[in-house]
Design a protein around this motif. Structure first.
Motif, PDB file in Angstrom:
ATOM      1  N   GLY A   1      57.508  32.538  28.842  1.00  0.00           N
ATOM      2  CA  GLY A   1      57.647  31.683  30.020  1.00  0.00           C
ATOM      3  C   GLY A   1      58.462  30.440  29.740  1.00  0.00           C
ATOM      4  O   GLY A   1      58.851  30.151  28.603  1.00  0.00           O
ATOM      5  N   ILE A   2      58.699  29.702  30.802  1.00  0.00           N
ATOM      6  CA  ILE A   2      59.415  28.431  30.744  1.00  0.00           C
ATOM      7  C   ILE A   2      58.481  27.282  31.119  1.00  0.00           C
ATOM      8  O   ILE A   2      58.411  26.263  30.432  1.00  0.00           O
ATOM      9  CB  ILE A   2      60.636  28.447  31.694  1.00  0.00           C
ATOM     10  CG1 ILE A   2      61.619  29.555  31.292  1.00  0.00           C
ATOM     11  CG2 ILE A   2      61.327  27.086  31.713  1.00  0.00           C
ATOM     12  CD1 ILE A   2      62.743  29.776  32.304  1.00  0.00           C
TER      13      ILE A   2
ATOM     14  N   MET B   1      73.856  30.113  29.166  1.00  0.00           N
ATOM     15  CA  MET B   1      72.630  29.336  29.073  1.00  0.00           C
ATOM     16  C   MET B   1      72.260  29.113  27.604  1.00  0.00           C
ATOM     17  O   MET B   1      72.256  30.053  26.812  1.00  0.00           O
ATOM     18  CB  MET B   1      71.475  30.065  29.769  1.00  0.00           C
ATOM     19  CG  MET B   1      71.768  30.508  31.197  1.00  0.00           C
ATOM     20  SD  MET B   1      72.110  29.144  32.325  1.00  0.00           S
ATOM     21  CE  MET B   1      70.487  28.367  32.417  1.00  0.00           C
ATOM     22  N   ARG B   2      71.948  27.858  27.264  1.00  0.00           N
ATOM     23  CA  ARG B   2      71.483  27.529  25.916  1.00  0.00           C
ATOM     24  C   ARG B   2      70.080  26.940  26.027  1.00  0.00           C
ATOM     25  O   ARG B   2      69.809  26.113  26.902  1.00  0.00           O
ATOM     26  CB  ARG B   2      72.428  26.532  25.248  1.00  0.00           C
ATOM     27  CG  ARG B   2      72.094  26.262  23.770  1.00  0.00           C
ATOM     28  CD  ARG B   2      73.088  25.304  23.138  1.00  0.00           C
ATOM     29  NE  ARG B   2      74.431  25.831  23.173  1.00  0.00           N
ATOM     30  CZ  ARG B   2      74.923  26.727  22.329  1.00  0.00           C
ATOM     31  NH1 ARG B   2      74.141  27.221  21.388  1.00  0.00           N
ATOM     32  NH2 ARG B   2      76.171  27.139  22.435  1.00  0.00           N
ATOM     33  N   PHE B   3      69.180  27.360  25.120  1.00  0.00           N
ATOM     34  CA  PHE B   3      67.804  26.872  25.181  1.00  0.00           C
ATOM     35  C   PHE B   3      67.115  27.076  23.837  1.00  0.00           C
ATOM     36  O   PHE B   3      67.590  27.825  22.972  1.00  0.00           O
ATOM     37  CB  PHE B   3      67.021  27.573  26.294  1.00  0.00           C
ATOM     38  CG  PHE B   3      67.117  29.085  26.279  1.00  0.00           C
ATOM     39  CD1 PHE B   3      66.125  29.857  25.698  1.00  0.00           C
ATOM     40  CD2 PHE B   3      68.208  29.719  26.857  1.00  0.00           C
ATOM     41  CE1 PHE B   3      66.214  31.243  25.684  1.00  0.00           C
ATOM     42  CE2 PHE B   3      68.296  31.111  26.857  1.00  0.00           C
ATOM     43  CZ  PHE B   3      67.300  31.870  26.266  1.00  0.00           C
ATOM     44  N   HIS B   4      65.990  26.398  23.692  1.00  0.00           N
ATOM     45  CA  HIS B   4      65.194  26.466  22.465  1.00  0.00           C
ATOM     46  C   HIS B   4      64.037  27.434  22.692  1.00  0.00           C
ATOM     47  O   HIS B   4      63.413  27.435  23.754  1.00  0.00           O
ATOM     48  CB  HIS B   4      64.659  25.072  22.114  1.00  0.00           C
ATOM     49  CG  HIS B   4      63.893  25.028  20.830  1.00  0.00           C
ATOM     50  ND1 HIS B   4      64.500  24.951  19.601  1.00  0.00           N
ATOM     51  CD2 HIS B   4      62.554  25.061  20.576  1.00  0.00           C
ATOM     52  CE1 HIS B   4      63.592  24.929  18.650  1.00  0.00           C
ATOM     53  NE2 HIS B   4      62.393  24.995  19.222  1.00  0.00           N
ATOM     54  N   VAL B   5      63.736  28.232  21.675  1.00  0.00           N
ATOM     55  CA  VAL B   5      62.653  29.216  21.760  1.00  0.00           C
ATOM     56  C   VAL B   5      61.595  28.898  20.710  1.00  0.00           C
ATOM     57  O   VAL B   5      61.919  28.670  19.531  1.00  0.00           O
ATOM     58  CB  VAL B   5      63.183  30.650  21.547  1.00  0.00           C
ATOM     59  CG1 VAL B   5      62.023  31.656  21.551  1.00  0.00           C
ATOM     60  CG2 VAL B   5      64.190  31.010  22.620  1.00  0.00           C
TER      61      VAL B   5
ATOM     62  N   MET C   1      68.334  34.493  33.897  1.00  0.00           N
ATOM     63  CA  MET C   1      68.815  35.091  32.656  1.00  0.00           C
ATOM     64  C   MET C   1      68.024  34.583  31.449  1.00  0.00           C
ATOM     65  O   MET C   1      67.887  35.286  30.439  1.00  0.00           O
ATOM     66  CB  MET C   1      70.307  34.802  32.476  1.00  0.00           C
ATOM     67  CG  MET C   1      71.196  35.616  33.394  1.00  0.00           C
ATOM     68  SD  MET C   1      71.080  37.386  33.032  1.00  0.00           S
ATOM     69  CE  MET C   1      72.271  38.027  34.236  1.00  0.00           C
ATOM     70  N   VAL C   2      67.493  33.367  31.547  1.00  0.00           N
ATOM     71  CA  VAL C   2      66.635  32.853  30.486  1.00  0.00           C
ATOM     72  C   VAL C   2      65.374  33.704  30.398  1.00  0.00           C
ATOM     73  O   VAL C   2      64.917  34.065  29.306  1.00  0.00           O
ATOM     74  CB  VAL C   2      66.289  31.371  30.726  1.00  0.00           C
ATOM     75  CG1 VAL C   2      65.328  30.856  29.651  1.00  0.00           C
ATOM     76  CG2 VAL C   2      67.553  30.528  30.755  1.00  0.00           C
TER      77      VAL C   2
ATOM     78  N   ALA D   1      60.470  28.907  26.350  1.00  0.00           N
ATOM     79  CA  ALA D   1      61.814  28.332  26.331  1.00  0.00           C
ATOM     80  C   ALA D   1      61.746  26.889  26.792  1.00  0.00           C
ATOM     81  O   ALA D   1      61.025  26.558  27.737  1.00  0.00           O
ATOM     82  CB  ALA D   1      62.749  29.125  27.242  1.00  0.00           C
ATOM     83  N   SER D   2      62.503  26.022  26.126  1.00  0.00           N
ATOM     84  CA  SER D   2      62.560  24.614  26.524  1.00  0.00           C
ATOM     85  C   SER D   2      63.982  24.103  26.309  1.00  0.00           C
ATOM     86  O   SER D   2      64.814  24.770  25.691  1.00  0.00           O
ATOM     87  CB  SER D   2      61.568  23.787  25.700  1.00  0.00           C
ATOM     88  OG  SER D   2      61.861  23.884  24.315  1.00  0.00           O
TER      89      SER D   2
END
Length: 457
Positions: free
Chosen positions: A240-241, A260-264, A282-283, A250-251
């Motif tokens: 989840g976000i 899209m760029r994100f931290h997992v 897409m995240v 994801a954050s």
């Protein structure tokens, strides 16, 4: 496919075969007479307009060695059953059990195919993998996928679709997933499944009808899915976000020009992901793939590398430049959730020109259709500069856009593809961004092609 005999096949599906043909070897199974290869068993399916039994001679010409039929044929040795379609499923079920392959099954209201492709990408380095082609996710497509697995397949990634009660249970009994992914619970096909709770019950059959040790991989930002976390005996992992209690979160999400760029965070790992596709949805797709990968022991570096080069398939959200315009081609299908997400992508693309939404009807929404088309129109008024629609239900989309603040001269409905294209050609110009989206039956890819063809003349 591993070689089988007609006796094995008959035993698996409860069919009958003449004793003199029991040892006939079969090296493939095919239901399309045009695609039959030497050594195949031809499955004679009966549809609304054609009957596969009429094509047995054609299948024989191409090399079929036998046929799965509901009435005997003198052309080929036959396995006779009551329903070739159901028998096809039984054969696939037993073949999957015989091979012992691991299976990842994916279902959900939207994002199934993209998630399937992402999961396959993430797992492809560590396993000899086979996946559903396109959207082969129904009572014909899934057995076809199972029977088409190469002999050395270690892992099958299979999509499962539904629009009527009982279909996920049937497909899950065939595939018997070791990992069962549910992307979300929307309102696609609510016309036949009754309510979001009905859709939930249908989707959860991917666990109930599978192996006792099947692991669930669920979207934890969906309350209906989160609320079943303690129900049943199956292990479940959540992604989840917005829900920090999920196993994989994801954050720091950034929407860049190219993806899209994100931290997992999850499974005792922390890493960055980049996916070359736009939109918050897409995240979620990438998180589902990452969760499956982590649960199956794939290294974060592999997940990073594979998702960074991901490319979508078919007519699903392709973004490209053409004739000085940016085209968002998302014509494969449409429901309220995916259309809202697509409009978000339209709004996010940087441009000095106009943002144009070309939308067809969203089908199979039942008594929710009018309200959902109206709601999408209200959203379009905030995301697009120009709205052009096609289909009987999409009149409400235009009404929603106008009441949402869009000028009536910028929100128009058309009864034919040709009229819509004629107006789009007049209104579209260099630097514009144009989204094409609609349900499969609306054939919005035809609108896109007609528009591009006209511009290239």
């Amino acid at each position: 496919m591993k070689e089988l005999t007609l006796k094995q096949i008959a035993d698996w599906c409860g069919g009958t075969v003449a004793p003199e043909y029991e040892t006939v070897p079969v090296t493939g199974v095919e239901s399309d007479s045009r695609k039959v290869e030497v050594g195949d068993l031809f499955v004679a399916l009966r549809g609304e307009r054609v009957d596969g039994h009429d094509f047995i001679p054609s299948a024989k010409t191409l090399g079929a060695v036998a046929a799965l039929v509901s009435r005997p044929s003198e052309e080929l040795p036959c396995v006779v059953v009551e329903s070739p379609l159901r028998a096809y499923g039984e054969i696939a079920k037993h073949y999957r059990e015989m091979t012992g392959v691991k299976v990842v099954g994916i279902t959900g209201s939207v994002g199934k195919t993209t998630t399937k492709e992402m999961i396959a990408s993430v797992l492809s380095r560590d396993f000899k993998l086979y996946k559903s082609e396109g959207n082969h996710n129904n009572e014909i497509g899934l057995p076809m996928t199972v029977m088409n697995m190469p002999e050395d397949t270690e892992l099958l990634v299979a999509e499962m679709g539904t629009n009527h009660p009982g279909e996920i249970a049937y497909l899950s009994a065939i595939a018997q997933p070791d990992y069962a992914v549910i992307t979300n619970i929307g309102i696609a096909h609510i016309e036949y499944l009754g309510s979001r709770e009905g859709i939930l019950r249908e989707k959860l059959d991917i666990l109930r009808s599978s192996l006792k040790n099947t692991v669930g991989i669920f979207n934890g930002d969906e309350p209906l899915l989160w609320n079943v976390r303690d129900k049943g005996t199956h292990k479940k992992y959540y992604f989840g976000i917005d829900n920090p209690s999920c196993d994989v979160v994801a954050s720091g999400i950034q929407e860049l020009d190219d993806g899209m760029r994100f931290h997992v965070s999850g499974f005792h790992h922390e890493f960055e992901l980049f996916v070359p596709a736009l939109g918050r949805h897409m995240v979620y797709n990438a998180l589902a793939a990452a969760t499956v990968g982590l649960a199956m022991g794939v290294k974060p570096e592999t997940i990073q590398n594979e998702l960074s080069i991901f490319r979508n398939t078919g007519m699903r959200q392709k973004i490209y430049e053409k004739n000085g315009m940016t085209i968002i081609e998302d014509c494969y299908n449409a429901g309220p959730e995916s259309t809202e997400a697509a409009l978000g992508v339209l709004a996010s693309v940087k441009t000095s020109g106009k943002r144009i939404a070309v939308l067809g009807d969203m089908l199979e929404l039942g008594n929710r259709s009018s309200a959902e088309h109206y709601r999408i129109g209200r959203i379009a008024a905030q995301k697009a500069d120009l709205l052009l629609t096609y289909g009987a239900h999409s009149v409400r989309t235009v009404t929603g856009a106008i009441t949402g603040g869009m000028s009536p001269k910028n929100a128009e409905h058309f009864d034919t593809h040709e009229d819509l294209v004629r107006m789009l050609k007049m209104r579209a110009g260099e630097a514009d961004v144009i989204l094409f989206k609609g349900s499969r039956g609306m054939k919005m890819e035809r609108v896109l092609q007609m528009f591009l063809d006209d511009h290239e003349k």
